[in-house]
Write a protein that holds these residues in place. Structure first.
Motif, mmCIF file in Angstrom:
data_model
loop_
_atom_site.group_PDB
_atom_site.id
_atom_site.type_symbol
_atom_site.label_atom_id
_atom_site.label_comp_id
_atom_site.label_asym_id
_atom_site.label_seq_id
_atom_site.Cartn_x
_atom_site.Cartn_y
_atom_site.Cartn_z
ATOM 1 N N PRO A 175 47.941 96.721 48.873
ATOM 2 C CA PRO A 175 49.167 95.996 49.209
ATOM 3 C C PRO A 175 50.194 96.939 49.835
ATOM 4 O O PRO A 175 50.456 98.008 49.293
ATOM 5 C CB PRO A 175 49.657 95.469 47.851
ATOM 6 N N ASP A 176 50.729 96.542 50.983
ATOM 7 C CA ASP A 176 51.733 97.342 51.676
ATOM 8 C C ASP A 176 53.042 96.560 51.713
ATOM 9 O O ASP A 176 53.169 95.565 52.433
ATOM 10 C CB ASP A 176 51.270 97.687 53.091
ATOM 11 N N LEU A 177 54.018 97.026 50.914
ATOM 12 C CA LEU A 177 55.298 96.331 50.795
ATOM 13 C C LEU A 177 56.036 96.285 52.125
ATOM 14 O O LEU A 177 56.723 95.298 52.421
ATOM 15 C CB LEU A 177 56.143 97.022 49.724
ATOM 16 N N GLY A 178 55.906 97.319 52.938
ATOM 17 C CA GLY A 178 56.686 97.398 54.169
ATOM 18 C C GLY A 178 56.187 96.512 55.284
ATOM 19 O O GLY A 178 56.965 96.117 56.166
ATOM 20 N N THR A 179 54.912 96.180 55.276
ATOM 21 C CA THR A 179 54.328 95.415 56.381
ATOM 22 C C THR A 179 53.936 93.992 55.999
ATOM 23 O O THR A 179 53.474 93.239 56.853
ATOM 24 C CB THR A 179 53.089 96.136 56.941
ATOM 25 N N ASP A 180 54.104 93.628 54.716
ATOM 26 C CA ASP A 180 53.680 92.307 54.228
ATOM 27 C C ASP A 180 52.205 92.056 54.510
ATOM 28 O O ASP A 180 51.805 90.971 54.966
ATOM 29 C CB ASP A 180 54.546 91.197 54.831
ATOM 30 N N LYS A 181 51.385 93.067 54.242
ATOM 31 C CA LYS A 181 49.944 92.941 54.408
ATOM 32 C C LYS A 181 49.233 93.526 53.191
ATOM 33 O O LYS A 181 49.755 94.405 52.509
ATOM 34 C CB LYS A 181 49.456 93.698 55.652
ATOM 35 N N VAL A 182 48.038 93.019 52.935
ATOM 36 C CA VAL A 182 47.105 93.700 52.044
ATOM 37 C C VAL A 182 46.017 94.280 52.937
ATOM 38 O O VAL A 182 45.250 93.537 53.563
ATOM 39 C CB VAL A 182 46.496 92.755 51.000
ATOM 40 N N MET A 183 45.986 95.608 53.039
ATOM 41 C CA MET A 183 44.980 96.269 53.849
ATOM 42 C C MET A 183 43.628 96.222 53.140
ATOM 43 O O MET A 183 43.555 96.305 51.910
ATOM 44 C CB MET A 183 45.371 97.723 54.125
ATOM 45 N N VAL A 202 44.989 91.049 55.278
ATOM 46 C CA VAL A 202 45.434 89.671 55.174
ATOM 47 C C VAL A 202 46.952 89.697 55.119
ATOM 48 O O VAL A 202 47.542 90.611 54.530
ATOM 49 C CB VAL A 202 44.849 88.962 53.939
ATOM 50 N N LYS A 203 47.600 88.731 55.738
ATOM 51 C CA LYS A 203 49.058 88.685 55.764
ATOM 52 C C LYS A 203 49.600 87.953 54.543
ATOM 53 O O LYS A 203 49.033 86.969 54.076
ATOM 54 C CB LYS A 203 49.542 87.984 57.031
#
Length: 363
Positions: A175-183, A202-203
């Motif tokens: 989970p990436d808080l800055g990009t609103d994505k789960v890589m 996934v967004k």
């Protein structure tokens, strides 16, 4: 004290963000944990280290790993320790660079051969191999995340906030808080490297700020707690292809409360109840889980009895939850009602300065 059957290791902040000057942490604390009562007892400081905020224990129970959540000119660090099972004490093996700034979360793969870390300040994922003696290989791989999202204060650059290995050991979800994505990365166990999956992410809804992640025990559903949005988003997970498909998003707060700052998420081993921590509201949100993990139903909130609940942990037998209140410097124990998931304070409390993470090890 000898009447405990687990060690509990507590990762803490030793500097930065200190709002209560009289609290001063020394590093990683070691506690005794009695699983029959949920009672904690302080055994001493296990190891003095800079900002060992998050911890991981190797699958064989012989080693502990910590981040050094540092984002100054020294850069972030990852450290390996050997565990003395007689008294739980730690001996440092080695420390390596995380290759980025501010590592905030780490985990091993299921075999205990790889260590993976998420770097919040640097916005990157790190992986390295674990040597036979438990030490960390300095030949690391760092994958820099890219992008931003809509919150001008928190999302102008990537912020990898946790890294999680799928139950089948094939994928790493970040989970990436800055990009609103789960890589989504494939783990290549032959090379010890991460490879971008297809699809590679996934967004999450814009502005939500994904933070921590939990798998349902069946391995087919994933729950992501969103720090900025104070919500939990659930996904169907294809464990063979590494694909996440959104199911629903649900709030972690009462309707009338608007201070949003989630932190951690955990599910009971039977898959019946899911919990998420709310900072500010200083509570655990409780959800009943049904439909093979695909349906969440709000089941109430329980005060954590302290300020800023960060990490919390369900004990190894699934009978108690221990909440780490970062800013009040305390950990409270709650018993779990197996019928409805509600929590009741046992009366047990222990003071630990700036607790962030709780990990158990069988004595």
């Amino acid at each position: 004290m000898s009447d405990f059957d687990y060690y509990a290791y507590i990762g803490t902040y030793t500097s930065g963000g200190v709002i209560t000057p009289e609290l001063q942490s020394k590093g990683i604390y070691i506690l005794g944990y009695d699983s029959s009562s949920g009672c904690l007892s302080e055994l001493g400081t296990a190891f003095e280290k800079d900002n060992p905020s998050f911890l991981a224990i190797s699958p064989n129970g012989e080693n502990l790993y910590s981040v050094g959540e540092i984002d100054d000119k020294r850069g972030g660090a990852l450290s390996a320790y050997s565990i003395n099972k007689d008294d739980g004490s730690l001996s440092i093996i080695n420390t390596i660079s995380s290759g980025s700034n501010g590592p905030c979360h780490l985990t091993t793969d299921k075999d205990g051969k790889l260590l993976l870390a998420a770097n919040y300040a640097g916005g990157a994922s790190t992986i390295t191999s674990i040597n036979q003696d438990g030490s960390l290989n300095e030949n690391i791989q760092v994958i820099q995340h890219e992008g931003s999202s809509i919150n001008p204060d928190r999302q102008m650059e990537p912020h990898a906030h946790s890294i999680n290995v799928s139950p089948n050991n094939k994928f790493a979800l970040v989970p990436d808080l800055g990009t609103d994505k789960v890589m989504i990365y494939k783990i290549n166990h032959n090379t010890g490297k991460l490879e971008i999956n297809d699809p590679g992410f996934v967004k999450i809804d814009p502005g939500m700020g994904p933070r921590h992640l939990e798998f349902h025990p069946n391995g087919k559903v994933v729950y992501v707690i969103n720090e900025i949005g104070a919500t939990i988003t659930s996904f169907d997970f294809d464990g063979e292809k590494g694909v996440l498909n959104t199911i629903e998003t649900i709030s972690t707060l009462p309707d009338e409360y608007d201070h949003k700052s989630c932190a951690d998420i955990h599910i009971t081993s039977d898959g019946n109840f899911l919990y998420g921590s709310n900072r500010g509201h200083d509570s655990l949100a409780i959800f009943k889980v049904s439909g093979d993990g695909r349906k969440l139903e709000k089941a109430g909130h329980e005060s954590t009895l302290g300020k800023t609940p960060r990490n919390f942990a369900i004990d190894p037998l699934g009978n108690y939850i221990l909440t780490a209140n970062q800013d009040s410097g305390d950990i409270f124990t709650f018993s779990i009602n197996k019928n409805n998931g509600t929590l009741q304070h046992t009366g047990d409390k222990i003071n630990i300065p700036y607790p962030v993470c709780i990990k158990f090890l069988k004595r």
